[in-house]
Design an enzyme around this catalytic site. Structure first.
Site, PDB file in Angstrom:
ATOM      1  N   SER A 110      -1.075  10.352   3.639  1.00  0.00           N
ATOM      2  CA  SER A 110      -0.146   9.073   3.538  1.00  0.00           C
ATOM      3  C   SER A 110       0.818   8.823   4.422  1.00  0.00           C
ATOM      4  O   SER A 110       1.441  10.059   4.870  1.00  0.00           O
ATOM      5  CB  SER A 110       0.335   9.337   2.023  1.00  0.00           C
ATOM      6  OG  SER A 110       1.422   8.474   1.678  1.00  0.00           O
TER       7      SER A 110
ATOM      8  N   HIS B  35      -6.046   5.667   7.897  1.00  0.00           N
ATOM      9  CA  HIS B  35      -6.301   4.365   8.453  1.00  0.00           C
ATOM     10  C   HIS B  35      -7.283   4.503   9.636  1.00  0.00           C
ATOM     11  O   HIS B  35      -8.074   3.356   9.571  1.00  0.00           O
ATOM     12  CB  HIS B  35      -5.151   3.793   9.193  1.00  0.00           C
ATOM     13  CG  HIS B  35      -3.772   3.582   7.952  1.00  0.00           C
ATOM     14  ND1 HIS B  35      -2.840   4.294   8.015  1.00  0.00           N
ATOM     15  CD2 HIS B  35      -3.753   2.736   6.991  1.00  0.00           C
ATOM     16  CE1 HIS B  35      -1.983   3.959   7.248  1.00  0.00           C
ATOM     17  NE2 HIS B  35      -2.329   3.093   6.436  1.00  0.00           N
TER      18      HIS B  35
ATOM     19  N   LYS C 239      -7.558   6.492  -1.807  1.00  0.00           N
ATOM     20  CA  LYS C 239      -6.431   7.116  -2.557  1.00  0.00           C
ATOM     21  C   LYS C 239      -5.797   6.217  -3.181  1.00  0.00           C
ATOM     22  O   LYS C 239      -5.221   6.623  -4.156  1.00  0.00           O
ATOM     23  CB  LYS C 239      -5.557   7.392  -1.090  1.00  0.00           C
ATOM     24  CG  LYS C 239      -4.293   8.380  -1.698  1.00  0.00           C
ATOM     25  CD  LYS C 239      -3.477   8.540  -0.332  1.00  0.00           C
ATOM     26  CE  LYS C 239      -2.631   7.584  -0.052  1.00  0.00           C
ATOM     27  NZ  LYS C 239      -1.511   7.186  -0.908  1.00  0.00           N
TER      28      LYS C 239
END
Ligand code: PAF
Length: 284
Positions: free
Chosen positions: A185, A37, A149
């Protein structure tokens, strides 16, 4: 950095920035922010003058039996990350703000949502596109940033924006990986130490695919067999799919040619992990 909990307040903040001629960037997230992020936020900060991060665990994209309840929600830590990364405003609405009553209007991208994850998570992409359409309408960004992703998500959102003439640009940023190749993740934190080691086999299988393509092997079935063999070396991995598809249509291909997406989804303990690579094979 401002934190807006309501649609009215984020609209006010963005409206003021826009009236000052600022270019608005949006990074939509479900929180539990990590270096993946942060890389999206960095791209947004570089490209835009006013960056909004939305933090919203969107219930409509979780299929029954998935991890909606236990999805991590470390809001204070997320806000700190945003502050340090130079975010101007965080939009962190409640589910009632986004879905105030029965939702009767849904955005559904056809065809592209059927293969890959679409087969295993019915209704998931409808939830993603609907919430992204809402976020785009609420924040009205000039650019929205997503990660490679979630390759199918990225393609589906791009298509939604194009088909519905949404006045924004969708930018897709590269996957961020751990040193052993595992794509970062929020769901990696569900893994035990042993499962975390096994998770590295996901990227190893994708590397095998790239090596085989580089070696001139064009038979996708052969490649998928070898990828599966690698994944099967990890005892905790349960393969959901190993697919080699056309990178635009997401349809299965028999032979490698042009732009190809190799995508893998596995279950490891309580986590469902996905990863992919894009290969431009030209004409083989
Ligand atoms: O990729 C995600 O985190 C989510 O699917 C998104 C795009 C924020 C929509 O809820």
């Amino acid at each position: 950095m401002e934190v807006a909990k309501t649609i009215e307040s984020i609209r006010r903040l963005v409206g003021t920035a826009r009236s000052r001629g600022k270019k608005i960037g949006l990074v939509p997230t479900m929180g539990a922010l990590h270096i993946g992020h942060i890389s999206l936020i960095e791209a947004a900060v570089k490209e835009c003058d006013f960056v909004v991060v939305s933090i919203f665990v969107n219930p409509t994209q979780f299929v029954p039996g998935e991890d909606l309840e236990k999805y991590p929600r470390p809001l204070e830590a997320d806000l700190k990350i945003c502050r340090n990364a130079g975010v101007d405003a965080v939009f962190a609405p409640t589910p009632e703000q986004i879905y105030p009553g029965e939702n009767l209007t849904w955005v559904n991208v056809e065809k592209l949502t059927e293969p890959l994850c679409g087969q295993f998570r019915p209704g998931h992409f409808r939830g993603v596109t609907t919430v992204c359409a809402k976020l785009f309408n609420i924040v009205a960004p000039d650019i929205a940033f997503f990660g490679q992703k979630d390759a199918q998500q990225a393609i589906v959102i791009k298509r939604m924006a194009a088909d519905l003439n949404m006045p924004l640009e969708i930018v897709i940023c590269p996957t961020v990986r751990e040193p052993d190749g595992l794509a970062v993740s929020s769901r990696n934190q569900y893994l035990t130490a042993e499962q975390r080691k096994d998770a590295a086999y996901v990227y190893k299988s994708l590397q095998k695919c790239r090596q085989m393509i580089d070696a001139g092997i064009a038979d996708t079935r052969k490649i998928a067999v070898e990828m599966r063999k690698i994944l099967q070396q990890a005892s905790s991995i349960k393969i959901e799919y190993v697919s080699i598809v056309d990178a635009e249509t997401l349809q299965n291909i028999d032979r490698i040619a042009g732009k190809v997406l190799a995508a893998v989804a596995v279950g490891i303990g309580p986590a469902r992990l996905i990863d992919n690579i894009l290969v431009d094979a030209g004409k083989q």
